[in-house]
Design a protein around this motif. Structure first.
Motif, mmCIF file in Angstrom:
data_model
loop_
_atom_site.group_PDB
_atom_site.id
_atom_site.type_symbol
_atom_site.label_atom_id
_atom_site.label_comp_id
_atom_site.label_asym_id
_atom_site.label_seq_id
_atom_site.Cartn_x
_atom_site.Cartn_y
_atom_site.Cartn_z
ATOM 1 N N UNK A 126 61.600 41.970 52.746
ATOM 2 C CA UNK A 126 60.308 42.414 53.241
ATOM 3 C C UNK A 126 60.490 43.727 53.984
ATOM 4 N N UNK A 127 59.795 44.769 53.504
ATOM 5 C CA UNK A 127 59.867 46.082 54.154
ATOM 6 C C UNK A 127 58.759 46.123 55.202
ATOM 7 N N UNK A 128 59.118 45.755 56.453
ATOM 8 C CA UNK A 128 58.112 45.666 57.512
ATOM 9 C C UNK A 128 57.650 47.031 57.966
ATOM 10 N N UNK A 129 58.466 48.085 57.660
ATOM 11 C CA UNK A 129 58.095 49.427 58.102
ATOM 12 C C UNK A 129 57.084 50.075 57.178
ATOM 13 N N UNK A 130 56.983 49.594 55.958
ATOM 14 C CA UNK A 130 56.062 50.186 54.988
ATOM 15 C C UNK A 130 54.725 49.488 55.130
ATOM 16 N N UNK A 131 53.746 50.125 55.800
ATOM 17 C CA UNK A 131 52.414 49.564 56.035
ATOM 18 C C UNK A 131 51.361 50.177 55.118
ATOM 19 N N UNK A 132 51.852 50.910 54.062
ATOM 20 C CA UNK A 132 50.895 51.622 53.204
ATOM 21 C C UNK A 132 50.025 50.679 52.395
ATOM 22 N N UNK A 133 50.494 49.431 52.208
ATOM 23 C CA UNK A 133 49.745 48.511 51.375
ATOM 24 C C UNK A 133 48.832 47.586 52.181
ATOM 25 N N UNK A 134 48.841 47.732 53.497
ATOM 26 C CA UNK A 134 47.957 46.872 54.293
ATOM 27 C C UNK A 134 46.493 47.134 53.967
ATOM 28 N N UNK A 135 46.187 48.389 53.669
ATOM 29 C CA UNK A 135 44.794 48.751 53.332
ATOM 30 C C UNK A 135 44.624 48.996 51.834
ATOM 31 N N UNK A 136 45.509 48.392 51.017
ATOM 32 C CA UNK A 136 45.446 48.612 49.574
ATOM 33 C C UNK A 136 44.156 48.052 49.000
ATOM 34 N N UNK A 137 43.592 48.745 48.040
ATOM 35 C CA UNK A 137 42.364 48.322 47.382
ATOM 36 C C UNK A 137 42.631 47.677 46.030
ATOM 37 N N UNK A 138 43.888 47.260 45.778
ATOM 38 C CA UNK A 138 44.227 46.594 44.521
ATOM 39 C C UNK A 138 44.179 45.090 44.772
ATOM 40 N N UNK A 139 43.322 44.384 44.042
ATOM 41 C CA UNK A 139 43.086 42.953 44.249
ATOM 42 C C UNK A 139 43.441 42.207 42.988
ATOM 43 N N UNK A 140 43.747 40.925 43.162
ATOM 44 C CA UNK A 140 44.031 40.096 42.004
ATOM 45 C C UNK A 140 42.739 39.518 41.455
ATOM 46 N N UNK A 141 42.848 38.571 40.531
ATOM 47 C CA UNK A 141 41.668 38.023 39.876
ATOM 48 C C UNK A 141 40.835 37.149 40.817
ATOM 49 N N UNK A 142 41.459 36.714 41.911
ATOM 50 C CA UNK A 142 40.726 35.897 42.876
ATOM 51 C C UNK A 142 40.124 36.720 44.001
ATOM 52 N N UNK A 143 40.233 38.041 43.908
ATOM 53 C CA UNK A 143 39.677 38.896 44.946
ATOM 54 C C UNK A 143 40.593 39.069 46.131
ATOM 55 N N UNK A 144 41.833 38.584 46.060
ATOM 56 C CA UNK A 144 42.791 38.736 47.141
ATOM 57 C C UNK A 144 43.567 40.035 46.949
ATOM 58 N N UNK A 145 43.962 40.613 48.129
ATOM 59 C CA UNK A 145 44.797 41.810 48.039
ATOM 60 C C UNK A 145 46.158 41.461 47.463
ATOM 61 N N UNK A 146 46.661 42.404 46.594
ATOM 62 C CA UNK A 146 47.939 42.179 45.927
ATOM 63 C C UNK A 146 49.090 42.578 46.832
ATOM 64 N N UNK A 147 50.235 41.990 46.522
ATOM 65 C CA UNK A 147 51.481 42.405 47.168
ATOM 66 C C UNK A 147 52.198 43.403 46.247
ATOM 67 N N UNK A 148 52.944 44.324 46.855
ATOM 68 C CA UNK A 148 53.657 45.366 46.106
ATOM 69 C C UNK A 148 55.149 45.046 46.106
ATOM 70 N N UNK A 149 55.718 44.965 44.872
ATOM 71 C CA UNK A 149 57.167 44.777 44.740
ATOM 72 C C UNK A 149 57.754 46.068 44.175
ATOM 73 N N UNK A 150 58.733 46.645 44.918
ATOM 74 C CA UNK A 150 59.407 47.884 44.500
ATOM 75 C C UNK A 150 60.829 47.537 44.045
ATOM 76 N N UNK A 151 60.999 47.582 42.682
ATOM 77 C CA UNK A 151 62.314 47.319 42.107
ATOM 78 C C UNK A 151 63.041 48.663 41.916
ATOM 79 N N UNK A 152 64.180 48.791 42.524
ATOM 80 C CA UNK A 152 64.991 50.016 42.386
ATOM 81 C C UNK A 152 65.868 49.900 41.139
ATOM 82 N N UNK A 153 65.743 50.890 40.230
ATOM 83 C CA UNK A 153 66.525 50.899 38.981
ATOM 84 C C UNK A 153 66.504 52.319 38.407
#
Length: 731
Positions: free
Chosen positions: A22-49
């Motif tokens: 969990x990247x607690x320092x990255x707060x950019x997604x707290x106000x994200x406008x991307x929602x799932x099918x249930x209207x909930x805000x999505x979580x962001x997974x950053x895979x490094x590759x």
């Protein structure tokens, strides 16, 4: 086997992932406008590759709401309800049941690995584009590299680099670039202008422009970087214009260059002819010249072969008016020569003029300088020729000795009042021996004797003389010529290069000088005749020339005319008499019946005459003799012939007619009927345009009357082959 190979490759390359953090320092997604099918805000997974485009994600019933491939990362927005997922990669075994625990609006990190070669690459391709070509590029502080095109290609290590791009008349560009494994790096560089415009106006055209001591290709409007520049305008024979110009960015500067002339006009002339004019060591002209000289020091000279050089130094001057210089008479140069010869009786010639020598020595204390030629002659000795160079105020000494030559005695006679000359073998000069006859000594070996008349016409003979022997020869000068022609009458003329054409008589010998002549024959009703005869050859002492004249409209031409020479004579309006025709034939029984002992008959015939006109033979008499019995004593054969010319000297003749045996009428007047036959045949003629044509013929005879078919009919149906020779005469 193939399945095993795929399983082994998949076993070697396995998708692996670290646990989510969990990247607690990255707060950019707290106000994200991307929602799932249930209207909930999505979580962001950053895979490094390093290969983000290779991966795909299967979340089961839940789907990825959004995906972005970043530099060396894959970002996916998923519902917080996702508990596990399957991560796939081509050419690798998938990672199944990857467990996650997510909260809406939070950012999580993980690292994906596969073991593929792309993950361990240390460099990547780089392409830098700059429209201002050529340009310089420096990476990580290295020495700038000149790139002549608009694209610069290289390969750099993965990571961040400093880059500087510069071009002439533009500001340098500095930037930091980052190279990733995931894709080649491409960048476009825009350079800002960094120059001012300078316009040159000069009082003279065709000048040269130098900026900071560098020659410019464009000399009217140029672009210069801001700052001070040294500008020089130059032209030959003009004073250079120079100025230090301070150029500002984006400025427009006007430079007026005044070019002051620094030359004067010189008019140089000489008192004597053949005087060469030289200026500063360069040839200008002869006797008179106009030249422009720049201000300063110059050297003007007057030169002439065999004379002292006159010099005139021109000192510093700055006048623009015309200056006149007169070259005076030059002083003659002399040297001295001493020439001796043995035997002392020899005659000496210098430059073609005979000089007096005493006791075989010639001395001249004032000989003009330059190249001279000397020749020594003496009878019974071989001449000597030589050249020497006389230098000013120096003496030349040379000794010569003549070589005795072997001699023989010759007595030469020719036509009256004809000059006799001998060509000298060593110097090719003609030595006069006398008129009409000569008797005396001549050098042994081959001699060329030339005969000349008063008109200058000459002919030459080769005479070989043996040493110490007497020779008596007679060389005729005039030639004997007789002109014959195939017709009676007509005017015959001879034309040479010395006089107008003169008339001569045909069939009469005449004496002519050894020259080339043009034969001209004109006769009414005949084509004009022109030809040439070369009588200058000593071998042509007696010539009989035959001229062949042709009627007007005749299709036959001599060689030299462009008309086809192979068309046969029978097509003309004139006729042809054939006399003395002799033929030899072989006759055999065409039907193969009884022949009373004469199955094979060899014949020899004599035709007193034959007349043909336009291919028709109205008169054709033949006398044939068999091997033992006179079968046909005298025959009259009127024929009609068709002649087909094929090539030069070759033709076919097809003929048909009747043959009447006059032997029956003359020798057997009591016989009721005269033997008569139809005849037809073909002949192949060779050399039919010549005097002696030859025919190869085949002839068939069919009895008409006067033949008892029951007894000798088989013998009278005959086929005859043979050859005949004829003599033809035009009339």
């Amino acid at each position: 086997m193939m399945v095993c190979g795929i399983l082994n490759a998949a076993a070697q390359n396995q998708v692996k992932a670290t646990a989510l953090t969990h990247d607690v320092k990255d707060l950019s997604q707290r106000s994200s406008k991307i929602y799932d099918q249930n209207g909930e805000r999505c979580a962001l997974i950053r895979f490094e590759t390093p290969i983000p485009s290779f991966f795909s994600f299967n979340l089961g019933a839940q789907q990825i709401e959004k995906r972005e491939n970043k530099d060396d990362e894959v970002w996916i927005w998923v519902s917080a309800d996702v508990k596990k997922m399957t991560i796939r990669c081509s050419e690798c075994s998938p990672l199944k049941d990857y467990r996650v625990s997510l909260k809406a609006g939070n950012v999580y990190r993980a690292k994906l690995t596969t073991g593929l070669p792309q993950e361990i690459a240390t460099t990547q391709k780089v392409n830098i584009y700059c429209e201002h070509a050529p340009f310089y590029i420096s990476i990580d502080g290295a020495e700038p590299v000149l790139n002549n095109g608009k694209n610069y290609y290289t390969e750099l290590p993965i990571g961040a680099h400093t880059m500087m791009v510069s071009a002439k008349l533009h500001k340098p560009h500095n930037s930091t670039i980052r190279v990733y494994r995931s894709r080649p790096y491409m960048d476009t560089i825009q350079l800002e202008d960094n120059y001012g415009l300078v316009r040159i106006q000069a009082t003279q055209s065709d000048y040269q422009l130098y900026v900071d001591d560098e020659l410019q290709a464009e000399n009217r409007t140029i672009q210069l970087e801001p700052g001070q520049h040294k500008i020089v305008v130059k032209k030959d024979r003009y004073q250079s214009y120079e100025k230090i110009l301070d150029v500002v960015l984006g400025g427009q500067h006007l430079l007026n260059a005044y070019l002051k002339p620094v030359f004067s006009q010189f008019s140089i002339s000489a008192v004597e002819d053949d005087t060469e004019i030289w200026v500063d060591g360069k040839y200008i002209g002869i006797n008179r010249a106009n030249v422009e000289l720049v201000w300063g020091q110059h050297n003007i000279e007057g030169r002439r072969q065999g004379y002292d050089t006159w010099e005139y130094p021109v000192k510093d001057f700055n006048e623009s008016s015309e200056l006149k210089i007169r070259i005076p008479k030059l002083n003659r140069q002399y040297g001295a020569i001493r020439l001796s010869v043995y035997p002392p009786e020899a005659m000496a010639y210098i430059d073609g003029k005979q000089v007096n020598i005493q006791n075989g020595v010639y001395i001249d204390p004032r000989m003009t300088t330059g190249t001279h030629y000397v020749q020594f002659r003496l009878t019974d000795y071989r001449s000597v020729r030589d050249s020497f160079v006389v230098e000013s105020r120096k003496q030349l000494v040379r000794d010569y000795e003549l070589e005795a030559i072997a001699l023989g005695v010759a007595s030469i006679t020719t036509d009256s009042e004809i000059g006799i000359y001998r060509k000298s073998a060593d110097d090719n000069e003609m030595i006069f021996l006398g008129h009409t006859s000569f008797q005396g000594k001549i050098p042994a070996g081959e001699n060329i004797i030339e005969l000349r008349n008063t008109a200058g016409v000459a002919c030459q003979y080769h005479l070989f003389i043996n040493e110490k022997q007497e020779h008596q020869v007679t060389f005729p000068f005039t030639r004997k010529l007789m002109i014959r022609k195939n017709v009676v009458g007509g005017e015959v003329q001879l034309k040479s290069g010395l006089a107008k054409p003169y008339r001569v008589k045909a069939n009469k010998k005449m004496k002519t000088p050894p020259m080339k002549y043009e034969v001209i024959i004109n006769k009414r009703g005949y084509q004009p005749f022109h030809d040439s005869i070369d009588m200058s050859d000593p071998a042509s002492q007696s010539v009989i020339y035959r001229a062949q004249l042709y009627r007007n409209g005749d299709t036959i031409r001599r060689e030299g005319y462009k008309s086809p020479a192979f068309l046969q004579r029978f097509y003309d309006t004139a006729g042809t008499w054939y006399i003395g025709i002799i033929d030899f034939g072989y006759t055999f029984d065409f039907n193969g019946g009884p022949t009373n002992g004469y199955k094979h008959i060899v014949t020899a015939g004599i035709l007193p005459f034959r007349y043909r006109m336009l291919g028709v033979s109205p008169a054709d008499f033949e006398l044939s003799v068999t091997d033992s019995v006179i079968m046909q004593s005298l025959c009259y054969k009127p024929k009609i012939s068709l002649v087909v010319p094929c090539s030069k000297g070759f033709a076919f003749t097809f003929y048909g007619g009747v043959s009447v045996n006059l032997h029956d009428a003359l020798m057997n007047p009591d016989k009721p009927e005269i033997r008569t036959h139809l005849i037809g045949g073909v002949s192949m003629r060779f050399n039919y345009v010549g005097k002696f044509p030859m025919d190869i013929f085949g002839e068939y005879k069919w009895p008409l009357k006067g033949v008892d078919m029951s007894t000798i009919g088989a013998r009278e149906q005959l086929f005859r082959v043979g050859v005949s020779f004829s003599v033809g005469v035009d009339h």
